[in-house]
Design a protein around this motif. Structure first.
Motif, PDB file in Angstrom:
ATOM      1  N   LEU A 142       0.830  -1.206   0.000  1.00 46.50           N
ATOM      2  CA  LEU A 142       0.000   0.000   0.000  1.00 46.50           C
ATOM      3  C   LEU A 142       0.866   1.259   0.000  1.00 46.50           C
ATOM      4  N   TYR A 143       1.897   1.259   0.831  1.00 47.60           N
ATOM      5  CA  TYR A 143       2.807   2.403   0.891  1.00 47.60           C
ATOM      6  C   TYR A 143       3.445   2.631  -0.483  1.00 47.60           C
ATOM      7  N   ALA A 144       3.841   1.536  -1.121  1.00 46.85           N
ATOM      8  CA  ALA A 144       4.447   1.630  -2.450  1.00 46.85           C
ATOM      9  C   ALA A 144       3.451   2.189  -3.458  1.00 46.85           C
ATOM     10  N   SER A 145       2.221   1.698  -3.422  1.00 49.71           N
ATOM     11  CA  SER A 145       1.199   2.156  -4.367  1.00 49.71           C
ATOM     12  C   SER A 145       0.901   3.641  -4.182  1.00 49.71           C
ATOM     13  N   TYR A 146       0.784   4.056  -2.930  1.00 47.62           N
ATOM     14  CA  TYR A 146       0.514   5.471  -2.658  1.00 47.62           C
ATOM     15  C   TYR A 146       1.633   6.361  -3.204  1.00 47.62           C
ATOM     16  N   THR A 147       2.880   5.979  -2.933  1.00 46.83           N
ATOM     17  CA  THR A 147       3.995   6.820  -3.357  1.00 46.83           C
ATOM     18  C   THR A 147       4.154   6.835  -4.879  1.00 46.83           C
ATOM     19  N   LEU A 148       3.855   5.723  -5.529  1.00 41.73           N
ATOM     20  CA  LEU A 148       3.935   5.701  -6.993  1.00 41.73           C
ATOM     21  C   LEU A 148       2.890   6.612  -7.617  1.00 41.73           C
ATOM     22  N   VAL A 149       1.691   6.637  -7.038  1.00 41.58           N
ATOM     23  CA  VAL A 149       0.658   7.543  -7.541  1.00 41.58           C
ATOM     24  C   VAL A 149       1.128   8.988  -7.415  1.00 41.58           C
ATOM     25  N   ALA A 150       1.724   9.334  -6.267  1.00 37.85           N
ATOM     26  CA  ALA A 150       2.259  10.689  -6.085  1.00 37.85           C
ATOM     27  C   ALA A 150       3.377  10.977  -7.089  1.00 37.85           C
ATOM     28  N   GLY A 151       4.230   9.994  -7.328  1.00 37.24           N
ATOM     29  CA  GLY A 151       5.336  10.177  -8.268  1.00 37.24           C
ATOM     30  C   GLY A 151       4.867  10.399  -9.691  1.00 37.24           C
ATOM     31  N   PHE A 152       3.942   9.593 -10.149  1.00 29.96           N
ATOM     32  CA  PHE A 152       3.449   9.748 -11.521  1.00 29.96           C
ATOM     33  C   PHE A 152       2.616  11.027 -11.675  1.00 29.96           C
ATOM     34  N   ALA A 153       1.940  11.433 -10.604  1.00 30.66           N
ATOM     35  CA  ALA A 153       1.217  12.707 -10.652  1.00 30.66           C
ATOM     36  C   ALA A 153       2.203  13.858 -10.834  1.00 30.66           C
ATOM     37  N   GLY A 154       3.318  13.816 -10.091  1.00 40.35           N
ATOM     38  CA  GLY A 154       4.335  14.846 -10.248  1.00 40.35           C
ATOM     39  C   GLY A 154       4.970  14.820 -11.633  1.00 40.35           C
ATOM     40  N   LYS A 155       5.208  13.626 -12.147  1.00 39.55           N
ATOM     41  CA  LYS A 155       5.787  13.466 -13.483  1.00 39.55           C
ATOM     42  C   LYS A 155       4.870  14.038 -14.551  1.00 39.55           C
ATOM     43  N   SER A 156       3.558  14.004 -14.316  1.00 36.03           N
ATOM     44  CA  SER A 156       2.592  14.449 -15.332  1.00 36.03           C
ATOM     45  C   SER A 156       2.456  15.962 -15.393  1.00 36.03           C
ATOM     46  N   VAL A 157       3.051  16.686 -14.437  1.00 32.54           N
ATOM     47  CA  VAL A 157       2.849  18.133 -14.376  1.00 32.54           C
ATOM     48  C   VAL A 157       3.337  18.830 -15.646  1.00 32.54           C
TER      49      VAL A 157
END
Length: 397
Positions: free
Chosen positions: A248-263
């Motif tokens: 879960l921790y991994a999934s949460y952080t990946l979502v944050a990472g890809f959101a930042g990448k999409s900026v």
């Protein structure tokens, strides 16, 4: 400088590679540390960083970002190496004190070093969001991989997890050794103290936009810190098996990472205004939904918080980087972190006490109300600006 950027992406990946963190709340619970004491430790940790942020930011600008980053990374590794020896509140307090000093040295300097390396390599300021987005994705990917690894190793026991974490903590220090300090453009015609005074006066008094950006960095960071620890308590009360914490921790952080990448691509296509709105609204929806649907439903709504966090971190950091000079970049970024830690030092214990006294749903609803107010007061003025802002201002209509 191009090699620098690759090394710093590697640093962004390994710096958060702390396999104990996704299991930090349950581990300390086995050592007799309850949620109230846990948040007190986090508050002390925040205060240490609070006191060290600006001095270490100035040290980074004056002494050199590589040297400060290297010292901080070494102290961080030493702190993790000593962690398996502690089993009392006093021992964990010592750990939080030393780790706070270490992270205050790292904070701001890593982003400033990356941004300056990008410019020194001939990169354009308009590409700053893409570089920061890549670093954010590397950071969140490293966090995700470490969470999965921690979830697997904890099956063997906490002792094995702690020693594996200690060994891995030395990798960032080794990476920094290979980094080259880029030249910093300083106006030699002015005294440095006068230049810093001018920068602070611009941020705090004259330039309303930069001030709003800085405050939004603080709010976004505070919300992220609160939820990093609250999430683990939420998973416990939702009946999530301990073995799933890492995933879960991994999934949460990946979502944050890809959101930042999409900026960067999303802002080119849609403009910054919709992204700013999403960065503010998604966490608010997440808070109220998690409060209403305690269990797996709330766990899924937690992804909204991570998406908003990822968008906001890159949007605001890129804007701040573009609006301040290279000579004082680490100092100003440290000021932003100072505000974040100060806010968490106040809010964190209140959240801990509230969880113990009234339960998670009530606290999450209160957080939703609090960040709704900050959205109206701090982020909405940026979204509703009628005058188009230039790329140099960090936003594009």
């Amino acid at each position: 400088m191009t090699r620098n950027i690759k090394l710093l992406y590697g640093f962004s990946f390994f710096d958060p590679f702390m396999i104990i963190i996704p299991l930090w709340v349950p581990y300390l619970a086995t050592q007799g540390i309850h949620m109230r004491q846990f948040m007190e430790l986090q508050s002390v940790f925040a205060i240490v960083i609070l006191c060290g942020e600006v001095p270490t930011g100035l040290l980074s600008d004056l002494w050199g970002r590589k040297k400060t980053l290297l010292l901080g990374s070494t102290l961080k590794a030493v702190s993790f190496t000593l962690l398996p020896l502690w089993s009392s509140f006093e021992g964990f307090l010592f750990y939080h004190l030393t780790m706070g000093i270490a992270l205050s040295m790292i904070s701001g300097g890593d982003v400033a070093l990356l941004y300056d390396s990008h410019l020194a390599a001939g990169g354009e300021r308009s590409r700053g969001a893409a570089v920061l987005g890549n670093a954010k994705l590397a950071e969140q990917t490293g966090t995700a991989v470490s969470a999965l690894l921690g979830g697997a190793i904890v099956i063997l026991g906490y002792r094995q997890l702690l020693w594996a974490n200690a060994i891995l903590s030395w990798i960032p220090m080794l990476i920094v050794l290979g980094v080259t300090e880029p030249s910093v453009a300083v106006d030699r015609g002015k005294k440095r103290s006068g230049g810093l005074k001018e920068v602070l006066s611009t941020i705090l008094v004259r330039d309303a936009v930069t001030r709003l950006v800085l405050l939004n960095v603080v709010v976004s960071g505070t919300a992220g810190l609160v939820m990093v620890w609250t999430n683990q308590k939420y998973w416990q009360e939702s009946g999530v098996p301990l073995a799933w914490f890492g995933a879960l921790y991994a999934s949460y952080t990946l979502v944050a990472g890809f959101a930042g990448k999409s900026v960067a691509p999303a802002s080119s296509r849609y403009g910054r205004r919709p992204l700013l709105a999403a960065a503010g609204v998604l966490p608010i929806i997440g808070y109220f939904a998690m409060a209403s649907f305690l269990g797996w439903g709330g766990v899924l709504f937690g992804f909204l918080l991570q998406a908003g966090r990822g968008l906001g971190s890159v949007l605001f950091l890129n804007a701040l980087n573009e609006r301040i000079s290279s000579a004082f970049r680490a100092t100003v970024l440290s000021m932003a972190q100072l505000g974040t830690r100060a806010s968490f030092a106040l809010l964190g214990p209140l959240v801990g006490y509230g969880i113990d006294a009234w339960g998670l749903p009530s606290v999450l609803s209160a957080l939703g109300i609090l960040f709704s107010i900050t959205f109206v007061l701090l982020l909405l003025p940026l979204i509703l600006r009628k005058t188009a802002l230039s790329p140099a201002d960090g936003f594009r209509e």
